[in-house]
Write a protein that holds these residues in place. Structure first.
Motif, mmCIF file in Angstrom:
data_model
loop_
_atom_site.group_PDB
_atom_site.id
_atom_site.type_symbol
_atom_site.label_atom_id
_atom_site.label_comp_id
_atom_site.label_asym_id
_atom_site.label_seq_id
_atom_site.Cartn_x
_atom_site.Cartn_y
_atom_site.Cartn_z
ATOM 1 N N LEU A 168 44.620 -40.026 -31.433
ATOM 2 C CA LEU A 168 43.512 -39.069 -31.467
ATOM 3 C C LEU A 168 43.854 -37.863 -32.339
ATOM 4 C CD1 LEU A 168 42.318 -38.977 -27.750
ATOM 5 C CD2 LEU A 168 41.758 -40.588 -29.576
ATOM 6 N N ASP A 169 42.848 -37.332 -33.033
ATOM 7 C CA ASP A 169 43.083 -36.092 -33.784
ATOM 8 C C ASP A 169 42.889 -34.912 -32.828
ATOM 9 O OD1 ASP A 169 40.376 -35.653 -33.479
ATOM 10 O OD2 ASP A 169 39.870 -36.210 -35.541
ATOM 11 N N ARG A 170 43.127 -33.712 -33.340
ATOM 12 C CA ARG A 170 43.102 -32.513 -32.499
ATOM 13 C C ARG A 170 41.766 -32.329 -31.768
ATOM 14 N NH1 ARG A 170 45.606 -27.049 -32.883
ATOM 15 N NH2 ARG A 170 44.069 -25.632 -32.042
ATOM 16 N N ASP A 171 40.647 -32.593 -32.469
ATOM 17 C CA ASP A 171 39.335 -32.418 -31.843
ATOM 18 C C ASP A 171 39.127 -33.430 -30.716
ATOM 19 O OD1 ASP A 171 38.806 -30.368 -33.530
ATOM 20 O OD2 ASP A 171 37.537 -31.527 -34.906
ATOM 21 N N ALA A 174 41.038 -32.400 -27.721
ATOM 22 C CA ALA A 174 40.335 -31.315 -27.017
ATOM 23 C C ALA A 174 39.173 -31.868 -26.200
ATOM 24 C CB ALA A 174 39.848 -30.277 -28.024
ATOM 25 N N THR A 175 38.469 -32.844 -26.751
ATOM 26 C CA THR A 175 37.328 -33.429 -26.029
ATOM 27 C C THR A 175 37.804 -34.117 -24.752
ATOM 28 O OG1 THR A 175 36.178 -33.755 -28.121
ATOM 29 C CG2 THR A 175 35.387 -35.039 -26.244
ATOM 30 N N THR A 180 38.508 -33.826 -18.655
ATOM 31 C CA THR A 180 39.418 -33.856 -17.494
ATOM 32 C C THR A 180 39.410 -32.514 -16.769
ATOM 33 O OG1 THR A 180 40.829 -35.462 -18.585
ATOM 34 C CG2 THR A 180 41.823 -34.212 -16.797
ATOM 35 N N LEU A 181 39.483 -31.438 -17.545
ATOM 36 C CA LEU A 181 39.580 -30.112 -16.927
ATOM 37 C C LEU A 181 38.264 -29.703 -16.261
ATOM 38 C CD1 LEU A 181 41.645 -28.407 -19.752
ATOM 39 C CD2 LEU A 181 42.431 -28.920 -17.440
ATOM 40 N N PHE A 198 50.411 -29.240 -30.024
ATOM 41 C CA PHE A 198 49.734 -29.982 -28.961
ATOM 42 C C PHE A 198 49.649 -29.117 -27.695
ATOM 43 C CE2 PHE A 198 50.220 -32.597 -25.147
ATOM 44 C CZ PHE A 198 49.120 -33.424 -25.248
ATOM 45 N N MET A 199 50.769 -28.491 -27.339
ATOM 46 C CA MET A 199 50.775 -27.657 -26.135
ATOM 47 C C MET A 199 49.876 -26.442 -26.296
ATOM 48 S SD MET A 199 54.734 -27.994 -24.984
ATOM 49 C CE MET A 199 54.592 -26.916 -23.572
#
Ligand code: FES
Length: 319
Positions: A168-171, A174-175, A180-181, A198-199
């Motif tokens: 997965l790329d950064r976006d 994030a999705t 999850t959050l 990443f962190m």
């Protein structure tokens, strides 16, 4: 320094660039117990001491397990593990230390691993599973071929608690995190470990959903921006001995003290392990480590002397 003599009892490739070592005591005795999130120092050569998380399942360990990724930018540690250690090799290790402990009574735990950041989190996942506690693990990795411990995490015992998110790329990361959050219940704790960018994404996403004290981080590397920030000279005084030193730009407190014959305990020398943290009695630290929490940094009453400096002309330490 307190160390344990061990030998490599088993070595295996988990992926093309991740090597698993099992270490057993040379004298056949017991290894100290530890909690998930703990790490040990491996003494890999003169002045070559590196920290690696313990990957063991819970329970009394007769062998410690560490998994080490070969880093192209290695300062020598991963190279030594991959190229010089074999079954039968002897080395010294430290007893386990835990700067990444789990909260005792989390309503739910979200473990978020990026690549080799799985190493402390697999110990946590196995502990949570054995205690019957509520948790889920998100394992972000480049591909299945790059992922360690899939055999364990894909076993029926874990059921659907582990999600594997490859390539997965950064976006897209994030999705996934957002989804999850968004479902995180009150009392949820989040634990993350992986590469710094990443962190940073994980903590930025978590900030809006989870109280900061419930977000737990384990860094593998120093923050180059912090370490490379301009530095000025300052005076250092040791309260107990009354000794005073001038710390020049580009010199560290730890190195200056060591050169002067003062006994200083360090390990990572990058501001990530916490070994050198010392109480501050006067002055304002210029924190450059990624070990202390934001709250500890704001309080200003301790400092990682291997990397951090002073914002005030004088800094007085409880030494
Ligand atoms: Fe690891 Fe200073 S020696 S933080």
């Amino acid at each position: 320094m307190n160390t344990i003599a061990v030998r490599v009892s088993h070595a295996a490739s988990l992926t093309h660039d991740i090597r698993l070592l099992e270490l057993e005591p040379v004298d056949g005795g017991h290894l100290p117990e530890f909690e998930p999130g703990a790490h040990i120092d491996l003494h890999l050569g003169p002045s070559l001491v590196r920290q690696y998380s313990l990957c063991n399942a819970p329970g009394r360990a007769t062998r410690y397990r560490v998994a080490v990724k070969r880093e192209t930018s290695s300062r020598g540690g991963s190279w030594a593990v991959h190229d010089t250690l074999a079954v039968g090799s002897r080395l010294d290790i430290s007893p386990p230390r835990n700067h990444f402990p789990m909260a005792p009574q989390a309503a739910h735990s979200i473990l978020v691993a990026g690549g080799i950041g799985i190493t402390p989190l697999i110990a946590m996942a196995q502990a949570l599973l054995s205690r019957g506690e509520s948790f889920e693990l998100l394992y972000f990795c480049r591909s299945p071929e790059h992922a360690a411990f899939l055999e364990i995490l894909q076993s029926p015992a874990f059921g659907s608690r582990c999600r594997f998110l490859f390539g997965l790329d950064r976006d897209a990361v994030a999705t996934e995190l957002e989804a999850t959050l968004a479902a995180a219940a009150p009392g949820t704790h989040l634990y993350t470990c992986g590469p710094r960018p990443f962190m940073d994404t994980v903590t930025a996403m978590a900030r809006a959903r989870i109280p900061p004290e419930n977000v737990h981080l384990e860094y593998f590397s120093a923050d180059a921006n912090l370490l490379g920030a301009p530095s000025e000279a300052f005076e250092l005084r040791l309260a107990r001995s009354g000794k005073a030193f001038s710390i020049a730009p580009g010199e560290t407190i730890a190195d200056t003290l060591r050169l002067a014959g003062v006994d200083v305990e360090t390990s990572c020398e990058q501001g990530i392990c916490g070994t050198c943290v010392t109480d501050v009695l006067e002055g304002t630290p210029d924190h450059r480590d990624c070990f202390l929490s934001d709250a500890e940094k704001s309080a200003g009453n301790c400092i990682a002397i291997c990397v951090s400096r002073s914002r005030t002309p004088l800094l007085v330490l409880d030494m």
